[in-house]
Design a protein around this motif. Structure first.
Motif, mmCIF file in Angstrom:
data_model
loop_
_atom_site.group_PDB
_atom_site.id
_atom_site.type_symbol
_atom_site.label_atom_id
_atom_site.label_comp_id
_atom_site.label_asym_id
_atom_site.label_seq_id
_atom_site.Cartn_x
_atom_site.Cartn_y
_atom_site.Cartn_z
ATOM 1 N N ASP A 18 9.195 -3.876 -3.218
ATOM 2 C CA ASP A 18 9.853 -3.160 -4.508
ATOM 3 C C ASP A 18 11.308 -2.729 -4.229
ATOM 4 O O ASP A 18 11.861 -2.136 -3.160
ATOM 5 C CB ASP A 18 9.215 -1.611 -4.445
ATOM 6 C CG ASP A 18 9.624 -0.931 -5.568
ATOM 7 O OD1 ASP A 18 10.354 -1.167 -6.442
ATOM 8 O OD2 ASP A 18 9.268 0.453 -5.709
ATOM 9 N N ASN A 45 -1.592 7.837 -9.476
ATOM 10 C CA ASN A 45 -1.302 6.845 -8.522
ATOM 11 C C ASN A 45 0.177 5.969 -8.553
ATOM 12 O O ASN A 45 0.954 5.768 -7.783
ATOM 13 C CB ASN A 45 -2.315 5.604 -8.686
ATOM 14 C CG ASN A 45 -3.603 5.945 -8.024
ATOM 15 O OD1 ASN A 45 -3.532 6.897 -6.924
ATOM 16 N ND2 ASN A 45 -4.519 5.304 -8.346
ATOM 17 N N GLU A 46 0.801 6.082 -10.047
ATOM 18 C CA GLU A 46 2.037 5.402 -10.157
ATOM 19 C C GLU A 46 3.295 6.276 -9.465
ATOM 20 O O GLU A 46 4.497 5.755 -9.428
ATOM 21 C CB GLU A 46 2.370 5.400 -11.562
ATOM 22 C CG GLU A 46 2.587 6.813 -12.338
ATOM 23 C CD GLU A 46 2.617 6.286 -13.744
ATOM 24 O OE1 GLU A 46 3.740 6.074 -14.520
ATOM 25 O OE2 GLU A 46 1.717 6.407 -14.414
ATOM 26 N N TYR A 47 3.106 7.387 -9.176
ATOM 27 C CA TYR A 47 4.010 8.419 -8.452
ATOM 28 C C TYR A 47 3.819 8.475 -7.004
ATOM 29 O O TYR A 47 4.703 9.284 -6.362
ATOM 30 C CB TYR A 47 3.950 9.739 -9.085
ATOM 31 C CG TYR A 47 4.372 9.429 -10.521
ATOM 32 C CD1 TYR A 47 5.579 9.329 -11.020
ATOM 33 C CD2 TYR A 47 3.468 9.903 -11.740
ATOM 34 C CE1 TYR A 47 5.997 9.339 -12.272
ATOM 35 C CE2 TYR A 47 3.903 9.674 -12.985
ATOM 36 C CZ TYR A 47 5.214 9.251 -13.379
ATOM 37 O OH TYR A 47 5.333 9.251 -14.624
ATOM 38 N N ASP A 71 4.126 6.474 -4.282
ATOM 39 C CA ASP A 71 5.145 5.711 -3.857
ATOM 40 C C ASP A 71 6.643 6.825 -3.524
ATOM 41 O O ASP A 71 7.323 6.887 -2.818
ATOM 42 C CB ASP A 71 5.402 4.325 -3.983
ATOM 43 C CG ASP A 71 4.359 3.341 -3.447
ATOM 44 O OD1 ASP A 71 3.475 3.616 -2.513
ATOM 45 O OD2 ASP A 71 4.459 2.312 -3.926
#
Length: 169
Positions: A32, A74-76, A78
């Motif tokens: 990323d 889940n998108e937050y 990391d």
């Protein structure tokens, strides 16, 4: 019942993580390109403070929620884990988590929901290595809207937890 369910979700997320805590070095090894943290000095690959580097995940400061929810999507994950790793690796660092809601619902309900949102981010951070004294969670309810409007896109902008690092609050 919602409290038990939210604790279950937090524990499930923790169980899904690796057996070793995420470090800022681990984050920089990911593909990323928003990560950008390297070394133990907390500096990004461009020599600037990772909290201010627009190419670093730590420059992102908001976790958004679905309507009437305080579960971290889940998108937050990391994003929250990166801030937790930063806190763990920088013992003097502190954050203030501000839980926010849209304008729908009573003042009391919105204050309680905003607190649950901030506390859900805090729980993940603590499970990921941040210390309790480094993380404060408060609710602003509907008092600090990011978007003004009476439509879903405005409400979605206001359903969030903001992560403010020391010196930003």
């Amino acid at each position: 019942m919602k409290l038990i369910f939210s604790l279950f979700i937090v524990l499930a997320l923790a169980a899904c993580s690796s057996t070793k805590p995420v470090s800022t070095t681990d984050i920089s090894d990911r593909s990323d390109s928003r990560s950008g943290i390297n070394g133990n000095d907390g500096r990004s690959s461009f020599g600037m403070n990772p909290l201010q580097d627009p190419n670093n995940i730590l420059s992102r400061r908001s976790v958004y929620y679905d309507f009437d929810s305080y579960s971290v999507a889940n998108e937050y994950r990391d994003l929250v884990l990166a801030h937790a790793a930063y806190l763990r690796d920088n013992g003097s660092a502190r954050v203030l988590l501000q839980g926010n809601t849209d304008e729908r619902g009573s003042r009391e309900y919105n204050l309680a929901l905003g607190q649950r949102r901030a506390d859900s981010v805090k729980s993940i951070m603590l499970l990921s290595g941040a210390r309790d004294e480094q993380v404060e969670s408060v609710s602003l309810g509907e008092e600090k809207p990011r978007a003004l409007g009476n439509d879903e896109s405005s409400w979605a902008e206001n359903r969030r937890t903001d992560i403010l690092h020391q010196g930003e609050y």
